[in-house]
Scaffold this active site. Structure first.
Site, PDB file in Angstrom:
ATOM      1  N   HIS A  28      -7.317   0.827  -6.469  1.00  0.00           N
ATOM      2  CA  HIS A  28      -7.514  -0.027  -5.289  1.00  0.00           C
ATOM      3  C   HIS A  28      -8.205  -1.322  -5.768  1.00  0.00           C
ATOM      4  O   HIS A  28      -9.358  -1.585  -5.436  1.00  0.00           O
ATOM      5  CB  HIS A  28      -8.381   0.730  -4.268  1.00  0.00           C
ATOM      6  CG  HIS A  28      -8.389   0.116  -2.905  1.00  0.00           C
ATOM      7  ND1 HIS A  28      -7.579  -0.934  -2.539  1.00  0.00           N
ATOM      8  CD2 HIS A  28      -9.129   0.404  -1.792  1.00  0.00           C
ATOM      9  CE1 HIS A  28      -7.810  -1.244  -1.277  1.00  0.00           C
ATOM     10  NE2 HIS A  28      -8.747  -0.457  -0.801  1.00  0.00           N
ATOM     11  N   ARG A  70     -13.462  -8.593   1.882  1.00  0.00           N
ATOM     12  CA  ARG A  70     -12.046  -8.323   1.611  1.00  0.00           C
ATOM     13  C   ARG A  70     -11.222  -9.562   1.952  1.00  0.00           C
ATOM     14  O   ARG A  70     -10.308  -9.942   1.229  1.00  0.00           O
ATOM     15  CB  ARG A  70     -11.561  -7.108   2.432  1.00  0.00           C
ATOM     16  CG  ARG A  70     -12.190  -5.783   2.040  1.00  0.00           C
ATOM     17  CD  ARG A  70     -11.741  -5.336   0.666  1.00  0.00           C
ATOM     18  NE  ARG A  70     -10.280  -5.290   0.582  1.00  0.00           N
ATOM     19  CZ  ARG A  70      -9.526  -4.291   1.047  1.00  0.00           C
ATOM     20  NH1 ARG A  70     -10.091  -3.226   1.565  1.00  0.00           N
ATOM     21  NH2 ARG A  70      -8.208  -4.320   0.930  1.00  0.00           N
ATOM     22  N   ASP A  83     -17.097   7.357  -1.815  1.00  0.00           N
ATOM     23  CA  ASP A  83     -15.855   7.167  -1.059  1.00  0.00           C
ATOM     24  C   ASP A  83     -15.547   8.506  -0.395  1.00  0.00           C
ATOM     25  O   ASP A  83     -16.156   9.532  -0.728  1.00  0.00           O
ATOM     26  CB  ASP A  83     -14.735   6.734  -2.039  1.00  0.00           C
ATOM     27  CG  ASP A  83     -13.409   6.438  -1.348  1.00  0.00           C
ATOM     28  OD1 ASP A  83     -13.413   6.178  -0.124  1.00  0.00           O
ATOM     29  OD2 ASP A  83     -12.360   6.468  -2.032  1.00  0.00           O
ATOM     30  N   GLN A 111     -10.079  -4.058  -3.504  1.00  0.00           N
ATOM     31  CA  GLN A 111     -11.381  -3.616  -2.980  1.00  0.00           C
ATOM     32  C   GLN A 111     -12.495  -3.993  -3.966  1.00  0.00           C
ATOM     33  O   GLN A 111     -13.579  -4.425  -3.572  1.00  0.00           O
ATOM     34  CB  GLN A 111     -11.361  -2.095  -2.764  1.00  0.00           C
ATOM     35  CG  GLN A 111     -12.675  -1.542  -2.257  1.00  0.00           C
ATOM     36  CD  GLN A 111     -12.989  -1.976  -0.828  1.00  0.00           C
ATOM     37  OE1 GLN A 111     -12.146  -1.848   0.052  1.00  0.00           O
ATOM     38  NE2 GLN A 111     -14.176  -2.507  -0.603  1.00  0.00           N
ATOM     39  N   ARG A 143       0.884  -1.183   0.000  1.00  0.00           N
ATOM     40  CA  ARG A 143       0.000   0.000   0.000  1.00  0.00           C
ATOM     41  C   ARG A 143       0.907   1.214   0.000  1.00  0.00           C
ATOM     42  O   ARG A 143       1.716   1.399   0.918  1.00  0.00           O
ATOM     43  CB  ARG A 143      -0.903  -0.005   1.239  1.00  0.00           C
ATOM     44  CG  ARG A 143      -1.622   1.320   1.425  1.00  0.00           C
ATOM     45  CD  ARG A 143      -2.743   1.280   2.422  1.00  0.00           C
ATOM     46  NE  ARG A 143      -3.904   0.618   1.853  1.00  0.00           N
ATOM     47  CZ  ARG A 143      -5.136   0.715   2.355  1.00  0.00           C
ATOM     48  NH1 ARG A 143      -5.364   1.434   3.431  1.00  0.00           N
ATOM     49  NH2 ARG A 143      -6.146   0.081   1.787  1.00  0.00           N
ATOM     50  N   CYS A 162     -16.305   1.513   0.362  1.00  0.00           N
ATOM     51  CA  CYS A 162     -15.121   0.718   0.721  1.00  0.00           C
ATOM     52  C   CYS A 162     -14.752   0.870   2.192  1.00  0.00           C
ATOM     53  O   CYS A 162     -14.066   0.021   2.734  1.00  0.00           O
ATOM     54  CB  CYS A 162     -13.950   1.100  -0.181  1.00  0.00           C
ATOM     55  SG  CYS A 162     -13.384   2.793   0.022  1.00  0.00           S
TER      56      CYS A 162
HETATM   57  N1  NVA Z   1      -9.813   6.786  -1.558  1.00  0.00           N
HETATM   58  C1  NVA Z   1      -9.479   6.326  -0.226  1.00  0.00           C
HETATM   59  C2  NVA Z   1      -9.746   4.880  -0.079  1.00  0.00           C
HETATM   60  C3  NVA Z   1      -9.496   4.334   1.301  1.00  0.00           C
HETATM   61  C4  NVA Z   1      -9.683   2.853   1.414  1.00  0.00           C
HETATM   62  C5  NVA Z   1      -8.018   6.643   0.048  1.00  0.00           C
HETATM   63  O1  NVA Z   1      -7.188   6.455  -0.848  1.00  0.00           O
HETATM   64  O2  NVA Z   1      -7.715   7.114   1.149  1.00  0.00           O
HETATM   65  N1   CP Z   2     -11.246  -0.098   2.278  1.00  0.00           N
HETATM   66  C1   CP Z   2      -9.984  -0.178   2.727  1.00  0.00           C
HETATM   67  O1   CP Z   2      -9.042  -0.453   1.988  1.00  0.00           O
HETATM   68  O2   CP Z   2      -9.861   0.030   4.058  1.00  0.00           O
HETATM   69  P1   CP Z   2      -8.515   0.232   4.871  1.00  0.00           P
HETATM   70  O3   CP Z   2      -7.947   1.573   4.477  1.00  0.00           O
HETATM   71  O4   CP Z   2      -8.943   0.193   6.312  1.00  0.00           O
HETATM   72  O5   CP Z   2      -7.564  -0.869   4.545  1.00  0.00           O
END
Ligand code: NVA
Ligand code: CP
Length: 308
Positions: free
Chosen positions: A129, A291, A223, A132, A102, A263
């Site tokens: 992502h 997930r 989101d 997800q 990540r 998500c």
């Molecule tokens: N768009 C959000 C998704 C979190 C799971 C982010 O990148 O923070």
């Molecule tokens: N939806 C998602 O990826 O959640 P986290 O940021 O908690 O991993």
């Protein structure tokens, strides 16, 4: 070597295969059957951003498959102190069977993958992502909600939007995206989705009006307005996203049986109202649980693919 960096590299058949495998392994788990699909395999998990679901689902998932997960925050490994990505990739992939990352820039994960001896999974970048979306589609399959699918994505043109664009254009369903002016999705990613849509028959529409996107939709999703790394823009974004909250009024334009996905984490009374999030239309906690199951399917699929 097959990595899982974006759905753009996957065919419809492969995406559905991974999801089916996830459902199969989920059903085994629910019926008390424990199968070690990946005995003694290790998954290195590099996190340069926070996470609840991604960390817990991958760590629990690899353990349930008979393997072990290593949580590596960039505060703990030398990557965070400037050790080059290409060196980190060669070292970590020489000692592990799979890597999940990540991070911020999508190019980081592409560089890592190009130096890795083992499959690399995208656990979220600024651009995509994809894991997800495996869970999201799996949840719709389980809710028998994929026929005549019309998904409305309302909010920021971000990594989730881009991933929905890839999923819709690969699988061939209808996707409507509504973002405020100035927060549109990436033009190159949209062009790629339009190219795939021509092959799959997907219909993609882009609006600056949430009502147009939601009208008759069978799934409504959103989101956060400020993704990780955009914390400083939060106040400005709350102003700019006025009218984009998914609330009961907006949901009333959707199909009467429409379902709501998110998500998570969700920011109540910003992108979604408490009433929608907690309504019977909301399947966000099934989605979050999936997930775990979808990613177990993915890890087993990648493990098999890269051995055959
Ligand atoms: N768009 C959000 C998704 C979190 C799971 C982010 O990148 O923070
Ligand atoms: N939806 C998602 O990826 O959640 P986290 O940021 O908690 O991993």
């Amino acid at each position: 070597m097959r990595h899982f960096l974006s759905l753009k590299d996957y065919t419809k058949q492969e995406i559905l295969e991974i999801i089916s495998l996830g459902i199969e392994i989920k059903n085994e788990l629910k019926s008390g059957e424990i199968n070690s699909y990946m005995p003694n395999k290790t998954l290195a998990m590099i996190f340069e951003k926070s996470s609840t679901r991604t960390r817990v689902s991958f760590e629990t998932g690899i353990y349930q498959l008979g393997g072990h997960g290593l949580f590596l925050s960039n505060r703990d490994i030398h990557l965070g102190r400037g050790e080059p990505v290409k060196d980190t990739a060669r070292v970590i992939s020489s000692m592990n069977d799979m890597v999940m990352i990540r991070t911020f820039k999508h190019s980081m994960i592409e560089e890592f993958a190009s130096y890795s001896k083992v499959p690399v999974i995208n656990g979220l970048t600024d651009s995509y992502h994809p894991v997800q979306l495996l869970a999201d589609y799996m949840t719709l399959v389980e809710h028998k909600h994929t026929d005549n699918l019309k998904v409305a994505y309302v909010g920021d043109g971000n990594n989730m939007t881009h991933s929905w664009l890839m999923l819709a254009s690969k699988l061939g369903f209808e996707l409507r995206v509504a973002t405020p002016k100035g927060y549109e999705c990436d033009a190159d990613i949209l062009a790629l989705a339009e190219k795939f849509a021509k092959e799959s028959g997907a219909k993609i529409s882009i609006y600056n009006d949430p009502v147009k996107a939601v009208k008759d939709a069978t799934v409504v999703t959103t989101d956060t307005w400020a993704s990780m790394g955009q914390e400083d823009e939060k106040e400005q974004r709350i102003k700019d996203f006025k009218g984009y909250k998914v609330d009961d009024k907006l949901m009333s334009y959707a199909d009467k049986d429409a379902l709501f996905l998110h998500c998570l984490p969700a920011y109540r009374e910003q992108e979604v109202s408490e009433s929608v999030l907690e309504s019977t239309k909301s399947i966000v906690f099934d989605e979050a649980e999936n997930r775990l199951h979808a990613q177990k399917g993915l890890m087993v699929w990648l493990d098999r693919k890269n051995r055959s």
